[in-house]
Enzyme design. Sequence first.
Site, PDB file in Angstrom:
ATOM      1  N   CYS A 135      23.626   8.471  10.648  1.00  0.00           N
ATOM      2  CA  CYS A 135      24.303   7.367  11.464  1.00  0.00           C
ATOM      3  C   CYS A 135      23.397   6.232  11.292  1.00  0.00           C
ATOM      4  CB  CYS A 135      24.355   7.882  12.760  1.00  0.00           C
ATOM      5  SG  CYS A 135      25.750   9.129  12.703  1.00  0.00           S
ATOM      6  N   TYR A 268      16.822   9.684   3.099  1.00  0.00           N
ATOM      7  CA  TYR A 268      15.432   8.977   3.433  1.00  0.00           C
ATOM      8  C   TYR A 268      14.219  10.271   3.581  1.00  0.00           C
ATOM      9  CZ  TYR A 268      18.462   5.337   4.885  1.00  0.00           C
ATOM     10  OH  TYR A 268      19.236   4.251   4.987  1.00  0.00           O
ATOM     11  N   MET A 271      14.305  11.052   9.365  1.00  0.00           N
ATOM     12  CA  MET A 271      14.984  10.303  10.260  1.00  0.00           C
ATOM     13  C   MET A 271      14.933  10.875  11.601  1.00  0.00           C
ATOM     14  SD  MET A 271      17.336   8.195  10.791  1.00  0.00           S
ATOM     15  CE  MET A 271      17.860   7.881  12.519  1.00  0.00           C
ATOM     16  N   GLU A 272      14.682  10.014  12.675  1.00  0.00           N
ATOM     17  CA  GLU A 272      14.005  10.365  14.089  1.00  0.00           C
ATOM     18  C   GLU A 272      15.174  10.845  14.823  1.00  0.00           C
ATOM     19  OE1 GLU A 272      14.205   7.620  12.732  1.00  0.00           O
ATOM     20  OE2 GLU A 272      14.225   5.764  14.051  1.00  0.00           O
ATOM     21  N   HIS A 296       5.214   9.806  11.684  1.00  0.00           N
ATOM     22  CA  HIS A 296       5.800   8.393  11.906  1.00  0.00           C
ATOM     23  C   HIS A 296       7.374   9.232  12.763  1.00  0.00           C
ATOM     24  CE1 HIS A 296       7.926   4.938  10.660  1.00  0.00           C
ATOM     25  NE2 HIS A 296       9.139   5.752  10.688  1.00  0.00           N
ATOM     26  N   GLU A 297       8.118   9.911  12.316  1.00  0.00           N
ATOM     27  CA  GLU A 297       9.236  10.265  13.154  1.00  0.00           C
ATOM     28  C   GLU A 297       8.777  10.859  14.563  1.00  0.00           C
ATOM     29  OE1 GLU A 297      11.565   9.256  11.707  1.00  0.00           O
ATOM     30  OE2 GLU A 297      10.757   9.351   9.677  1.00  0.00           O
ATOM     31  N   HIS A 300       8.486   7.966  16.829  1.00  0.00           N
ATOM     32  CA  HIS A 300       9.750   7.292  17.162  1.00  0.00           C
ATOM     33  C   HIS A 300      10.430   7.844  18.507  1.00  0.00           C
ATOM     34  CE1 HIS A 300      11.237   4.617  13.967  1.00  0.00           C
ATOM     35  NE2 HIS A 300      11.170   5.332  13.102  1.00  0.00           N
ATOM     36  N   GLU A 319      10.459  -0.030  13.946  1.00  0.00           N
ATOM     37  CA  GLU A 319       9.660   0.581  12.894  1.00  0.00           C
ATOM     38  C   GLU A 319       8.025   0.237  12.724  1.00  0.00           C
ATOM     39  OE1 GLU A 319      10.505   2.965  11.158  1.00  0.00           O
ATOM     40  OE2 GLU A 319      12.707   2.944  11.648  1.00  0.00           O
ATOM     41  N   ASP A 376      22.329  -1.683   5.422  1.00  0.00           N
ATOM     42  CA  ASP A 376      22.031  -0.860   4.319  1.00  0.00           C
ATOM     43  C   ASP A 376      21.332  -1.813   3.290  1.00  0.00           C
ATOM     44  OD1 ASP A 376      22.486   1.752   5.440  1.00  0.00           O
ATOM     45  OD2 ASP A 376      24.479   1.565   4.743  1.00  0.00           O
ATOM     46  N   TYR A 384       8.717  -2.947   8.597  1.00  0.00           N
ATOM     47  CA  TYR A 384       7.685  -1.707   8.986  1.00  0.00           C
ATOM     48  C   TYR A 384       6.201  -2.344   8.792  1.00  0.00           C
ATOM     49  CZ  TYR A 384      10.990   1.827   7.798  1.00  0.00           C
ATOM     50  OH  TYR A 384      11.981   2.854   7.883  1.00  0.00           O
ATOM     51  N   ARG A 564      16.214  10.903  -2.404  1.00  0.00           N
ATOM     52  CA  ARG A 564      15.568  10.008  -1.415  1.00  0.00           C
ATOM     53  C   ARG A 564      15.548   8.833  -1.983  1.00  0.00           C
ATOM     54  NH1 ARG A 564       9.364  10.643   0.696  1.00  0.00           N
ATOM     55  NH2 ARG A 564       9.635   8.943   2.109  1.00  0.00           N
ATOM     56  N   MET A 565      16.055   7.702  -1.414  1.00  0.00           N
ATOM     57  CA  MET A 565      16.356   6.387  -1.925  1.00  0.00           C
ATOM     58  C   MET A 565      15.050   5.748  -2.453  1.00  0.00           C
ATOM     59  SD  MET A 565      19.794   4.862  -0.228  1.00  0.00           S
ATOM     60  CE  MET A 565      19.346   4.922   1.446  1.00  0.00           C
ATOM     61  N   LYS A 566      13.762   6.030  -1.501  1.00  0.00           N
ATOM     62  CA  LYS A 566      12.888   5.513  -2.167  1.00  0.00           C
ATOM     63  C   LYS A 566      12.109   5.687  -3.287  1.00  0.00           C
ATOM     64  CE  LYS A 566       7.931   5.846  -0.544  1.00  0.00           C
ATOM     65  NZ  LYS A 566       6.968   6.339   0.451  1.00  0.00           N
TER      66      LYS A 566
HETATM   67  N1  BES Z   1      14.526   5.747  10.611  1.00  0.00           N
HETATM   68  C1  BES Z   1      14.022   5.436   9.433  1.00  0.00           C
HETATM   69  C2  BES Z   1      14.883   5.805   8.473  1.00  0.00           C
HETATM   70  C3  BES Z   1      16.216   4.929   8.665  1.00  0.00           C
HETATM   71  C4  BES Z   1      15.917   3.505   8.728  1.00  0.00           C
HETATM   72  C5  BES Z   1      17.376   5.140   8.245  1.00  0.00           C
HETATM   73  C6  BES Z   1      16.940   2.698   8.776  1.00  0.00           C
HETATM   74  C7  BES Z   1      18.373   4.454   8.007  1.00  0.00           C
HETATM   75  C8  BES Z   1      18.238   3.166   8.327  1.00  0.00           C
HETATM   76  C9  BES Z   1      12.954   6.673   9.659  1.00  0.00           C
HETATM   77  O1  BES Z   1      12.187   6.726  10.676  1.00  0.00           O
HETATM   78  C10 BES Z   1      11.887   6.205   8.498  1.00  0.00           C
HETATM   79  O2  BES Z   1      11.244   5.168   8.783  1.00  0.00           O
HETATM   80  N2  BES Z   1      11.828   7.086   7.547  1.00  0.00           N
HETATM   81  C11 BES Z   1      10.586   6.663   6.277  1.00  0.00           C
HETATM   82  C12 BES Z   1       9.535   7.514   6.644  1.00  0.00           C
HETATM   83  C13 BES Z   1       8.277   6.915   6.251  1.00  0.00           C
HETATM   84  C14 BES Z   1       7.995   5.321   6.766  1.00  0.00           C
HETATM   85  C15 BES Z   1       6.893   7.863   6.784  1.00  0.00           C
HETATM   86  C16 BES Z   1      11.406   7.060   5.023  1.00  0.00           C
HETATM   87  O3  BES Z   1      12.258   7.342   5.141  1.00  0.00           O
HETATM   88  O4  BES Z   1      10.649   6.671   3.959  1.00  0.00           O
HETATM   89 ZN    ZN Z   2      10.978   4.727  11.013  1.00  0.00          ZN
END
Ligand code: BES
Ligand code: ZN
Length: 612
Positions: A135, A268, A271-272, A296-297, A300, A319, A376, A384, A564-566
């Site tokens: 969400c 991702y 997600m927390e 990290h999570e 949060h 963040e 998005d 961050y 994973r989008m990253k």
């Molecule tokens: N809450 C975020 C993921 C997120 C941010 C989803 C904005 C949708 C919109 C989550 O806590 C996060 O930061 N995940 C990182 C983890 C990493 C920083 C350790 C990720 O997905 O890479």
């Molecule tokens: Zn985060």
Amino acid sequence: MTPVSDPSSFSSLSKCATKHLNLIYHVDFDRHVLKGKVALTVEVLEDKFSSLTLDSKDLKIFKVSANGQAAQFALGTKHKFKGSPLEITLPFELSRGQHVIVEIEYETSPSATALQWLTPKQTAGKKHPYLFSQCQATHCRTMVPCQDTPSVKHTYYAQVSVPRELVALMSALRDGQEPDPSDSSRVIYRFRQPVSVTSSFFFFLKSCFFKMLEIGPRSRVWSEKECVDEAAFEFSETETMLKTAESLAGPYVWSQYDVLVLPPSFPYGGMENPCLTFVTPTVLAGDRSLAGVIAHEISHSWTGNLVTNRTWEHFWLNEGHTVYIERMIARCMESEQLRQFKGIGGWKELQESVKQFGANNVLTNLVPNMHEVDTDEAFSLVPYEKGFALLYHLEELMGGPEVFMGFVKSYIQLFAYGSVTTEEWKNYLFTYFKDKVDILNKVDWNGWMHTPGMPPVKPQYDTTMADACTALCQRWVKAKEEDLASFTEADVKKLNSPQLIEFMALLLQEEPFLLSHVKKMQEVYQLNSVKNAEVRFRWLRICVKAHWEEAVPLALKMATEQGRMKFTRPLFKEVYNFSKYSDEAVKTFKEHRGALHPVTAMLVAKDLKIDG
Ligand code: BES
Ligand code: ZN
């Protein structure tokens, strides 16, 4: 609290506030829809109250009632990413302080952007379908009509009916299950969330054939049964991390801390969702490389879920503080040097993000303007890492980690269960450090918060752990053809896995390498066979950047086997930028589009300049 307005939401915010939500879902795996009935308990904040607006996106609304009486409703014009305002007119008038229960019967769309429906073939077990939701930031409105803004918090109760073979989970405490009285082939799972949460950290998944293992007194790991043992090993430090975080930030208020391992298309790293963190399976490399994500999570649970950014313009409060606490956990559980090492890596990620967006792009402001901006598309590591850099810079100025963590803890206690803006955060900083106001007044606040590009000051970091990475990177940068024979496997054997990742990240920042160098690197370090996704994705980008054609299929394979989008977005982009293979990148994307998460698909299409 300053008056609320949220550029990412259409819902009425100044005249009413949701306090509780009661939700009934029927999950239809054949039609890919959720049939829902939601009752919102809304507190009225003004006199002569007789209408309200909720957020909705791609929802079919069947019926609305208020305190049991039929209410009129209309869906406004659809906005591209914000969806359609749902205007509700009550058949009566209320005054400030009264409550009304607004009940809505509706159905979601198969293209709801919060949901990904997976076929049995897309799961590890191959037998059952799977559904999960994501969400944050503004997708909850595709699952339930609501005030979809982090400025509103409420408790919730939910009942979810799924086929008997499946298990439903939510970001809440489990409250039992029973056969569905209307259909003997189904089960109803019940959930309660007694702590107020915001819509973006709301939800859940339901699904698949799960297995669960206890990993601590308040923690379980849930995953498809194929990878549950591996996951339990990866997350074995969860309870220690929770205790460490409690000692830093105060009591954990959510009772349960469970971890759910998602299928590879989860967009991702983590997600927390309250009570139930979601994590990607791409980090199950057997080397506990997921520890950083879990730290990290977990963090949060205080900054994000307990204290929440008022709107997405203040996302750095979520963040930046979370990264700060996550690195404090690393300091307590490992060493100060590790925290410093992570800080250096973060600064480099910030440089990369600023480069990606362009140093004049206002989306690189710590506090960006989000009017008509899709959250998005705006997402990056800037909040961050610019956020962390600011907090770490203030830590240096205010007297070190213990002193500054004292402030962060006090900030959490003050704003707990509520939401906060950057201005309120800053005012409290000045109040807490009232003896050091003259130092704080010298900080270039406008430079840090409202100016694009890199921050006005670079904090000092201890380079002990980073030196080995920098030295090895420089050896490669400077190496001439005749020096290549001097590299051996031993170079990387001396590095631990965070250092190997850092080494790769440094190489990636350099100009493209000569193909001869990259081939030599593969020959001596055997990087093609590394499983750790953080290493692998950087390595494949280095290869593609150097135009090593053999790496193209490997890069596209990684881009599509997980989502994973990253990883997926930069891999597709890197192949696309290799002009000989641009078409190949586009073709591969189109072939796999249907199996990608809807948000990932939308963003990769933009990256590859594909219209529609
Ligand atoms: N809450 C975020 C993921 C997120 C941010 C989803 C904005 C949708 C919109 C989550 O806590 C996060 O930061 N995940 C990182 C983890 C990493 C920083 C350790 C990720 O997905 O890479
Ligand atoms: Zn985060």
